[in-house]
Write an enzyme that holds these catalytic residues in place. Structure first.
Site, short mmCIF file in Angstrom:
data_model
loop_
_atom_site.label_atom_id
_atom_site.label_comp_id
_atom_site.label_asym_id
_atom_site.label_seq_id
_atom_site.Cartn_x
_atom_site.Cartn_y
_atom_site.Cartn_z
N ASN A 244 28.26 32.44 102.99
CA ASN A 244 26.48 31.79 104.20
C ASN A 244 26.25 33.07 104.59
O ASN A 244 25.31 33.37 105.24
CB ASN A 244 26.11 30.56 104.10
CG ASN A 244 27.03 30.34 105.75
OD1 ASN A 244 28.43 30.62 105.54
ND2 ASN A 244 26.65 29.07 106.30
N CYS B 267 26.44 26.22 108.79
CA CYS B 267 26.84 25.00 109.18
C CYS B 267 26.34 24.81 111.24
O CYS B 267 26.44 23.25 111.90
CB CYS B 267 28.43 24.68 110.07
SG CYS B 267 28.76 27.18 110.46
N GLU C 89 35.96 31.01 118.50
CA GLU C 89 35.89 32.40 117.55
C GLU C 89 34.79 33.02 119.05
O GLU C 89 33.56 32.65 118.89
CB GLU C 89 35.31 32.63 116.29
CG GLU C 89 36.00 31.99 115.14
CD GLU C 89 35.27 32.39 114.09
OE1 GLU C 89 34.54 31.89 113.74
OE2 GLU C 89 37.31 32.51 113.46
N GLU D 223 36.95 26.34 111.90
CA GLU D 223 35.23 26.83 112.20
C GLU D 223 34.90 25.83 110.41
O GLU D 223 34.54 25.60 109.89
CB GLU D 223 34.75 27.85 111.49
CG GLU D 223 35.03 28.48 113.62
CD GLU D 223 34.99 28.03 114.67
OE1 GLU D 223 33.97 27.24 114.40
OE2 GLU D 223 34.94 28.79 115.60
N LEU D 224 34.52 24.42 110.69
CA LEU D 224 34.25 24.26 109.77
C LEU D 224 33.04 22.94 109.46
O LEU D 224 32.28 23.84 109.41
CB LEU D 224 35.32 22.76 109.86
CG LEU D 224 36.59 23.21 109.59
CD1 LEU D 224 37.78 21.39 109.45
CD2 LEU D 224 37.09 23.39 108.34
#
Ligand code: ADP
Length: 484
Positions: free
Chosen positions: A158, A291, A465, A257-258
């Site tokens: 993405n 997300c 991050e 990072e989900l």
């Protein structure tokens, strides 16, 4: 420099130990433009032999790279930052061609990704340590930082440039070597970024890239290699859990990072114009394929009509089309699967009582387009309340009390970001404290920033991050007891 996609000079090979090379068996896989279905390139399809060569190169390069000076690492990042900026138009055109986002958004992503490189070029020379006084006065306690070691980086489609930059930059700053597997749907931007790092003077073996149509083969090899010491992943919670299980085997450091299921809350006292502006950004950036995208709109019953009407009007004015064309606001979704998912979520919500205010259909093909859509009266049992929509669809649900909306907002296994709109400082601070998320947007629909620690709680991930603490994900703490 032109903004239109030009395949000349495009790298489509693997990059291992400082050299562009074909996959061992010579295999390739196609990359499709989601707006036109055109095949725009064939990219090397790496397998386990290539994966082995890549991780071995990263392993060999680690010791010397760890000894490089912080200034040398900062200089590589700074040069890469400048090269990315100088190549903005070319990188944006590649990104739009393989991913679909409008050119203006692609350029915005190039700027954001470049800023990550600049941020970490500044952090590379500020790796600190500490010293402590022992409780019995016997030893001096010296605390130093070291690179974690070779890292496995896996990124989604993405944000093809920013997701790679967000991982590669802190790894370089910290002195880690890397094996990198970009998403199979958008490998070209990552390969162009890697070429920029080569031009910026990154030593051979520090950054190795394997594109593949079989993520589990390549990444699985790296995870079980015993050489990699860390994994940094951005993608679905489902794949994140697979990698965490694999990381357990070799006790690897893990940054994840989900997924997200962001609530967007408009309180009764909100400035509705501000809330609509925020909603446009939080929902429509990247066609909703983020997300951080607002996934559930909770609007106080007293303002729901005004908010919904204004929001639906703005959404209905958006121009849908090929992102490479002037005037396009909303590009296609990435693939048929994503389009089917969005269509199913909308029909499920409508079947359960939601009303469509605008959109709710797909334009004539080709391309995986979906018309930007606003639904209201979305019931709590609609599938879109518990599923990441990942498309240009906003579902609005009314609420009556603040306690109720906090309970609803937190009633999810995810906890990446929450957006709150209110003119009351007291309420703003209450929601900021009580939302179970890693990031809060107060009267804003945009939270990403290189100086901010990006990340989630609950099943949205582990670690951060960016920001001051971003580099810590790639550093180990060592303590030396010094006799006095
Ligand atoms: P999305 O739904 O956004 O595509 P995924 O989690 O499926 O998210 O993909 C994110 C990244 O994870 C991609 O680079 C993909 O190739 C990779 N990936 C998918 N399955 C696996 C797996 N079993 N092991 C390692 N990486 C995987």
């Amino acid at each position: 420099m032109s903004s239109s996609f030009d395949p000349t000079g495009l790298h489509t090979e693997l990059f291992i130990d400082g050299a562009w090379q074909n996959a061992a068996g010579g295999a390739t896989f196609p990359v499709e433009n989601p707006a036109t279905h055109e095949i725009i390139a064939h990219v090397a399809d790496g397998g386990s032999e290539d994966a082995a060569r890549a991780i071995e190169a990263a392993g060999r390069a680690q010791a010397e790279w760890a000894k490089s000076t912080p200034r040398a690492r900062a200089d590589v990042l700074r040069r890469a930052f400048e090269l990315v900026i100088a190549n903005t138009d070319r990188l944006a055109a590649i990104m739009t061609a393989e991913m679909g986002k409008p050119l203006a958004e692609a350029k915005g992503e190039v700027a954001y990704g470049a800023e990550m490189l600049r941020w970490f070029s500044e952090e590379a020379v500020r790796i600190g340590g500490d010293q402590a006084t022992s409780v019995d006065g016997k030893n001096r306690i010296m605390i130093t930082k070291e690179p974690v070691g070779p890292c496995v980086l896996v990124t989604p489609w993405n944000f093809p440039l920013a997701m790679g930059a967000r991982k590669i930059a802190p790894a370089i700053a910290a002195g880690c070597t890397m094996v990198f597997k970009p998403a199979e749907l958008t490998p070209l931007t990552s390969l162009a970024l890697v070429e920029i790092f080569r031009e910026a003077g990154l030593p051979d073996g520090v950054l190795n890239v394997v594109t593949t149509s079989s993520a589990s083969t390549v990444v699985g090899h790296w995870m079980s290699s015993g050489i990699a010491r860390k994994v940094s992943f951005t993608g679905s919670t489902e794949v994140g859990k697979i990698l965490l299980r694999q990381a357990a085997e070799n006790v690897m450091r893990s940054s994840m990072e989900l997924g997200g299921n962001a609530p967007f809350i408009v309180l009764a006292d909100a400035d509705i114009e501000k809330a609509v502006d925020g909603a446009m950004k939080a929902k429509m950036r990247n066609m909703g394929e983020a997300c951080t995208a607002a996934n559930r709109f909770f609007v106080h019953r007293s303002v729901i009509e005004e908010f919904s009407e204004k929001f639906a009007k703005r959404i209905s004015e958006l121009q849908v089309g090929n992102g490479a064309l002037e005037g396009t606001d909303v590009g296609p979704l990435i693939e048929q699967k994503g389009l089917d998912k969005v269509e199913n979520l909308v029909s499920d919500a409508v079947a359960k009582g939601a009303r469509i205010l605008t959109g709710g259909s797909r334009p004539e093909g080709p391309g995986y387009f979906y018309t930007p859509t606003v639904l209201t009266d979305v019931p709590l049992d609609a599938d879109m309340m518990t599923t990441e929509i990942f498309g240009p669809v906003a579902g609005i649900t009314p609420f009556d009390s603040e306690d109720e909306v906090l309970r609803l907002a937190n009633d999810t296994e995810w906890g990446l970001v929450g957006y709150v709109f209110t003119e009351s400082m007291e309420k703003a601070l209450r929601f900021s404290a009580d939302l179970e998320v890693g990031m809060v947007g107060l009267n804003t629909g945009l939270v990403s920033n290189p100086a901010a620690p990006f990340g989630g709680v609950k099943q949205s991930g582990l670690g951060r991050e960016g920001g001051k603490i971003g580099i810590d994900e790639f550093l180990e703490t060592k303590y030396t007891a010094v006799a006095v």
